[in-house]
Design a protein around this motif. Structure first.
Motif, PDB file in Angstrom:
ATOM      1  N   LYS A   4      -4.052  -6.021   1.224  1.00 48.23           N
ATOM      2  CA  LYS A   4      -2.940  -5.072   1.050  1.00 48.23           C
ATOM      3  C   LYS A   4      -3.430  -3.635   1.173  1.00 48.23           C
ATOM      4  O   LYS A   4      -2.803  -2.820   1.855  1.00 48.23           O
ATOM      5  N   THR A   5      -4.560  -3.318   0.542  1.00 51.45           N
ATOM      6  CA  THR A   5      -5.087  -1.958   0.600  1.00 51.45           C
ATOM      7  C   THR A   5      -5.526  -1.609   2.012  1.00 51.45           C
ATOM      8  O   THR A   5      -5.302  -0.497   2.488  1.00 51.45           O
ATOM      9  N   TYR A   6      -6.152  -2.563   2.696  1.00 47.60           N
ATOM     10  CA  TYR A   6      -6.577  -2.306   4.075  1.00 47.60           C
ATOM     11  C   TYR A   6      -5.370  -2.053   4.968  1.00 47.60           C
ATOM     12  O   TYR A   6      -5.385  -1.153   5.810  1.00 47.60           O
ATOM     13  N   SER A   7      -4.311  -2.801   4.772  1.00 49.94           N
ATOM     14  CA  SER A   7      -3.078  -2.587   5.527  1.00 49.94           C
ATOM     15  C   SER A   7      -2.502  -1.201   5.243  1.00 49.94           C
ATOM     16  O   SER A   7      -2.055  -0.502   6.156  1.00 49.94           O
ATOM     17  N   GLN A   8      -2.540  -0.788   3.989  1.00 47.14           N
ATOM     18  CA  GLN A   8      -2.062   0.542   3.619  1.00 47.14           C
ATOM     19  C   GLN A   8      -2.939   1.623   4.242  1.00 47.14           C
ATOM     20  O   GLN A   8      -2.440   2.665   4.670  1.00 47.14           O
TER      21      GLN A   8
END
Length: 72
Positions: A4-8
């Protein structure tokens, strides 16, 4: 880094800094072999690669590192 953080992070690069998906993909390919075991690699080398290849300015790199500080 979580998926999720990488996508953000990728969203931040594209939407806030206007870095093209093609530029991001090119920088990711540089680290593909070293990050094979990680589906969501450490974004710091990616950030530095974007800068080394002239795909982000020093000011944008500062913004990236500021974003990363808040994400962790």
């Amino acid at each position: 880094m979580t998926p999720k953080t990488y996508s953000q992070f990728l969203h931040f690069l594209q939407e806030e800094l206007s870095i093209s998906p093609a530029s991001i993909a090119a920088a990711q390919r540089v680290h593909q072999n070293s990050d094979e075991k990680h589906k969501y690699p450490d974004p710091s080398p990616l950030s530095m690669t974007l800068w080394q290849y002239g795909l982000v300015t020093l000011e944008q790199l500062d913004r990236i590192f500021d974003w990363l500080k808040t994400a962790y």
